[in-house]
Design a protein around this motif. Sequence first.
Motif, PDB file in Angstrom:
ATOM      1  N   PRO A  99     -25.596 -10.521  40.274  1.00  0.00           N
ATOM      2  CA  PRO A  99     -26.982 -10.219  40.681  1.00  0.00           C
ATOM      3  C   PRO A  99     -27.522  -8.892  40.145  1.00  0.00           C
ATOM      4  O   PRO A  99     -28.548  -8.427  40.626  1.00  0.00           O
ATOM      5  N   LEU A 100     -26.835  -8.274  39.187  1.00  0.00           N
ATOM      6  CA  LEU A 100     -27.368  -7.027  38.632  1.00  0.00           C
ATOM      7  C   LEU A 100     -28.728  -7.284  37.986  1.00  0.00           C
ATOM      8  O   LEU A 100     -28.947  -8.336  37.378  1.00  0.00           O
ATOM      9  N   PRO A 101     -29.666  -6.345  38.094  1.00  0.00           N
ATOM     10  CA  PRO A 101     -30.900  -6.485  37.310  1.00  0.00           C
ATOM     11  C   PRO A 101     -30.532  -6.450  35.826  1.00  0.00           C
ATOM     12  O   PRO A 101     -29.753  -5.581  35.393  1.00  0.00           O
ATOM     13  N   HIS A 102     -31.055  -7.388  35.053  1.00  0.00           N
ATOM     14  CA  HIS A 102     -30.603  -7.472  33.662  1.00  0.00           C
ATOM     15  C   HIS A 102     -31.643  -8.158  32.789  1.00  0.00           C
ATOM     16  O   HIS A 102     -32.548  -8.848  33.274  1.00  0.00           O
ATOM     17  N   GLN A 103     -31.488  -7.956  31.491  1.00  0.00           N
ATOM     18  CA  GLN A 103     -32.274  -8.656  30.480  1.00  0.00           C
ATOM     19  C   GLN A 103     -31.335  -8.998  29.326  1.00  0.00           C
ATOM     20  O   GLN A 103     -30.717  -8.114  28.727  1.00  0.00           O
ATOM     21  N   VAL A 104     -31.220 -10.281  29.039  1.00  0.00           N
ATOM     22  CA  VAL A 104     -30.434 -10.741  27.897  1.00  0.00           C
ATOM     23  C   VAL A 104     -31.372 -10.845  26.699  1.00  0.00           C
ATOM     24  O   VAL A 104     -32.339 -11.616  26.720  1.00  0.00           O
ATOM     25  N   CYS A 105     -31.105 -10.050  25.658  1.00  0.00           N
ATOM     26  CA  CYS A 105     -31.924 -10.045  24.444  1.00  0.00           C
ATOM     27  C   CYS A 105     -31.122 -10.672  23.307  1.00  0.00           C
ATOM     28  O   CYS A 105     -30.094 -10.123  22.892  1.00  0.00           O
ATOM     29  N   ALA A 110     -15.643   1.836  25.837  1.00  0.00           N
ATOM     30  CA  ALA A 110     -16.974   2.334  25.473  1.00  0.00           C
ATOM     31  C   ALA A 110     -17.881   2.439  26.694  1.00  0.00           C
ATOM     32  O   ALA A 110     -18.583   3.444  26.883  1.00  0.00           O
ATOM     33  N   PHE A 111     -17.877   1.419  27.541  1.00  0.00           N
ATOM     34  CA  PHE A 111     -18.784   1.417  28.689  1.00  0.00           C
ATOM     35  C   PHE A 111     -18.387   2.478  29.715  1.00  0.00           C
ATOM     36  O   PHE A 111     -19.245   3.041  30.405  1.00  0.00           O
ATOM     37  N   THR A 112     -17.095   2.754  29.835  1.00  0.00           N
ATOM     38  CA  THR A 112     -16.656   3.820  30.728  1.00  0.00           C
ATOM     39  C   THR A 112     -17.191   5.164  30.252  1.00  0.00           C
ATOM     40  O   THR A 112     -17.626   6.005  31.061  1.00  0.00           O
ATOM     41  N   ASP A 152     -28.307  -0.194  27.679  1.00  0.00           N
ATOM     42  CA  ASP A 152     -28.256  -1.249  26.671  1.00  0.00           C
ATOM     43  C   ASP A 152     -26.835  -1.267  26.118  1.00  0.00           C
ATOM     44  O   ASP A 152     -26.428  -0.354  25.407  1.00  0.00           O
ATOM     45  N   LEU A 153     -26.089  -2.308  26.451  1.00  0.00           N
ATOM     46  CA  LEU A 153     -24.669  -2.373  26.119  1.00  0.00           C
ATOM     47  C   LEU A 153     -24.399  -3.169  24.851  1.00  0.00           C
ATOM     48  O   LEU A 153     -23.235  -3.446  24.524  1.00  0.00           O
ATOM     49  N   GLY A 154     -25.446  -3.537  24.127  1.00  0.00           N
ATOM     50  CA  GLY A 154     -25.268  -4.203  22.851  1.00  0.00           C
ATOM     51  C   GLY A 154     -24.725  -5.610  23.009  1.00  0.00           C
ATOM     52  O   GLY A 154     -24.828  -6.248  24.052  1.00  0.00           O
ATOM     53  N   GLY A 155     -24.137  -6.095  21.933  1.00  0.00           N
ATOM     54  CA  GLY A 155     -23.541  -7.436  21.936  1.00  0.00           C
ATOM     55  C   GLY A 155     -22.130  -7.352  21.410  1.00  0.00           C
ATOM     56  O   GLY A 155     -21.416  -6.393  21.667  1.00  0.00           O
ATOM     57  N   GLY A 156     -21.715  -8.372  20.660  1.00  0.00           N
ATOM     58  CA  GLY A 156     -20.447  -8.303  19.966  1.00  0.00           C
ATOM     59  C   GLY A 156     -19.350  -9.208  20.473  1.00  0.00           C
ATOM     60  O   GLY A 156     -18.289  -9.306  19.844  1.00  0.00           O
ATOM     61  N   LEU A 157     -19.553  -9.878  21.616  1.00  0.00           N
ATOM     62  CA  LEU A 157     -18.499 -10.748  22.131  1.00  0.00           C
ATOM     63  C   LEU A 157     -18.274 -11.902  21.156  1.00  0.00           C
ATOM     64  O   LEU A 157     -19.210 -12.569  20.724  1.00  0.00           O
ATOM     65  N   GLY A 158     -16.998 -12.118  20.785  1.00  0.00           N
ATOM     66  CA  GLY A 158     -16.677 -13.076  19.737  1.00  0.00           C
ATOM     67  C   GLY A 158     -16.604 -14.509  20.216  1.00  0.00           C
ATOM     68  O   GLY A 158     -16.650 -14.817  21.411  1.00  0.00           O
ATOM     69  N   ILE A 159     -16.492 -15.408  19.244  1.00  0.00           N
ATOM     70  CA  ILE A 159     -16.348 -16.834  19.520  1.00  0.00           C
ATOM     71  C   ILE A 159     -15.062 -17.336  18.870  1.00  0.00           C
ATOM     72  O   ILE A 159     -14.531 -16.715  17.954  1.00  0.00           O
ATOM     73  N   PRO A 160     -14.548 -18.483  19.329  1.00  0.00           N
ATOM     74  CA  PRO A 160     -13.365 -19.058  18.676  1.00  0.00           C
ATOM     75  C   PRO A 160     -13.782 -19.820  17.420  1.00  0.00           C
ATOM     76  O   PRO A 160     -14.517 -20.798  17.494  1.00  0.00           O
ATOM     77  N   TYR A 161     -13.326 -19.366  16.267  1.00  0.00           N
ATOM     78  CA  TYR A 161     -13.631 -20.061  15.021  1.00  0.00           C
ATOM     79  C   TYR A 161     -12.586 -21.120  14.683  1.00  0.00           C
ATOM     80  O   TYR A 161     -12.741 -21.857  13.725  1.00  0.00           O
ATOM     81  N   THR A 162     -11.513 -21.178  15.453  1.00  0.00           N
ATOM     82  CA  THR A 162     -10.520 -22.224  15.265  1.00  0.00           C
ATOM     83  C   THR A 162     -10.329 -22.935  16.596  1.00  0.00           C
ATOM     84  O   THR A 162     -10.742 -22.455  17.644  1.00  0.00           O
ATOM     85  N   ARG A 163      -9.702 -24.070  16.544  1.00  0.00           N
ATOM     86  CA  ARG A 163      -9.453 -24.857  17.758  1.00  0.00           C
ATOM     87  C   ARG A 163      -8.097 -24.517  18.362  1.00  0.00           C
ATOM     88  O   ARG A 163      -7.488 -25.332  19.055  1.00  0.00           O
ATOM     89  N   MET A 216     -16.447  -7.257  33.851  1.00  0.00           N
ATOM     90  CA  MET A 216     -16.085  -5.941  33.323  1.00  0.00           C
ATOM     91  C   MET A 216     -17.295  -5.000  33.323  1.00  0.00           C
ATOM     92  O   MET A 216     -17.172  -3.815  33.651  1.00  0.00           O
ATOM     93  N   ILE A 217     -18.476  -5.517  32.979  1.00  0.00           N
ATOM     94  CA  ILE A 217     -19.696  -4.701  33.021  1.00  0.00           C
ATOM     95  C   ILE A 217     -19.948  -4.208  34.444  1.00  0.00           C
ATOM     96  O   ILE A 217     -20.244  -3.027  34.677  1.00  0.00           O
ATOM     97  N   LYS A 218     -19.828  -5.091  35.409  1.00  0.00           N
ATOM     98  CA  LYS A 218     -20.047  -4.703  36.798  1.00  0.00           C
ATOM     99  C   LYS A 218     -19.035  -3.647  37.238  1.00  0.00           C
ATOM    100  O   LYS A 218     -19.374  -2.718  37.981  1.00  0.00           O
ATOM    101  N   ARG A 219     -17.814  -3.784  36.763  1.00  0.00           N
ATOM    102  CA  ARG A 219     -16.752  -2.856  37.147  1.00  0.00           C
ATOM    103  C   ARG A 219     -16.968  -1.463  36.555  1.00  0.00           C
ATOM    104  O   ARG A 219     -16.680  -0.456  37.196  1.00  0.00           O
ATOM    105  N   THR A 220     -17.497  -1.404  35.335  1.00  0.00           N
ATOM    106  CA  THR A 220     -17.603  -0.113  34.646  1.00  0.00           C
ATOM    107  C   THR A 220     -18.927   0.597  34.881  1.00  0.00           C
ATOM    108  O   THR A 220     -18.967   1.828  34.970  1.00  0.00           O
ATOM    109  N   VAL A 221     -20.035  -0.155  34.961  1.00  0.00           N
ATOM    110  CA  VAL A 221     -21.348   0.495  35.080  1.00  0.00           C
ATOM    111  C   VAL A 221     -22.204  -0.059  36.216  1.00  0.00           C
ATOM    112  O   VAL A 221     -23.322   0.416  36.439  1.00  0.00           O
ATOM    113  N   GLY A 222     -21.684  -1.032  36.933  1.00  0.00           N
ATOM    114  CA  GLY A 222     -22.485  -1.681  37.963  1.00  0.00           C
ATOM    115  C   GLY A 222     -22.888  -0.780  39.106  1.00  0.00           C
ATOM    116  O   GLY A 222     -23.867  -1.041  39.805  1.00  0.00           O
TER     117      GLY A 222
END
Length: 421
Positions: free
Chosen positions: A50-56, A213-215, A235-246, A260-266
């Motif tokens: 429930p943190l106030p947020h904006q996904v860009c 970084a967030f800490t 603004d914590l940026g992006g960068g979370l990866g995806i699985p390119y293989t199965r 993790m965001i809630k734990r470090t900056v929430g």
Amino acid sequence: MDHFIYKSGVLHAEGVAIPDIAAAVGTPFYVYSAATLTRHYRLFTEALSPLPHQVCFAIKSLSNLAVLKLLGDLGAGMDVVSGGEYRRAKAAGVPGDRIVFSGVGKTREEMRLALEGGIRQFNLESEPEMRALSEVASSMGVTAPVTVRVNPDVDAKTHEKIATGKSENKFGIPIARAPEVYAEIARLPGLRAVGIDVHIGSQLTELEPFEEAFTKVAALTETLRAQGHSIERLDLGGGLGIPYTRSNEAPPLPTDYGAMIKRTVGHLGCEIEIEPGRLISGNSGLLVAGVVYVKNGEGRDFLILDAAMNDLVRPSMYGAHHDIVPVIEAPAGNPSAAYDVVGPVCETGDTFAKGRGLPLLAEGDLVAFRSAGAYGAVMASEYNTRPLIPEILVQDDHFAVIRARPSFDEILGRDNIPAWL
């Protein structure tokens, strides 16, 4: 997860058979799933509540107007890194107060464009940029909302070409200098500091670099507030990866990222902004290509496709892996072969995979590159005078061409021969 599955042995995008699209538009082409885009965007909004947020959404990963309209209608903001991307966001109907302007080389013209059209904030990357924006905003009689991108000197443990948070990278200012820079912002006309920005890289497959970084950003927030600065957003940026293989090795889920965001900056009471691109768009897209020839070489066989490095540059530029699958599923027990999968461009670097095990394929067969939605079409070129390939959007059981393949007349018509030749 994506919505590309085999039905009765034929690969489908949601409810549409891939061969039906190929018959309508020809190959190669990109195809995107609206259901996958929607699901992945919502994973982030749910993870941050429930943190106030904006996904860009990071437009640089996939910039087609139809995709931006789909995400914007869901409530997404946009992260732009050029005046052209800003224009795309606005053309897709995204209001200025949901657009964040990032990038190390914003020009005064781009600053003016965004101030005139509306902007959520500028993520400042340097002191010269900060002073330039102050001059532009002051000359217009407006105040620009800004954050400063801090470089926390954190190893993102990703490819060197997409790591952005180390001290040797060109991005941001050293985090130790942030108090001095925020003090100057407070003195400059036309600027108002609203928060802090950080982005350490792309295709991160572990949470530890983010947490480090967030800490550091949390500690900086407390320091700046103690010095009288109003830090309302992180603004914590992006960068979370995806699985390119199965394989079984999967990057962290958005739910774990959100926890993790809630734990470090929430605890700071800030509005949280994140700028995912790849995790929203990557698995939402396929590149579909046709087999032109199967060539038997010295000790290796080549699968020559009608797609090339100009259509999907990631394997050539980054040594990146994409799973390649036949559009018509091979029956269990069918023989397979190891192919070097290549394109027709006159470069040895026009190679998608070496020694890739695939079912036996023949001229005219179709193959699909999985996880091709991010940094595929946006990085394409017309090298070798090869037309940019179509982009297709699928929703349920219907599809639309959202960017057509240009004709050769259109390509040649962009050139001008001077009268003196």
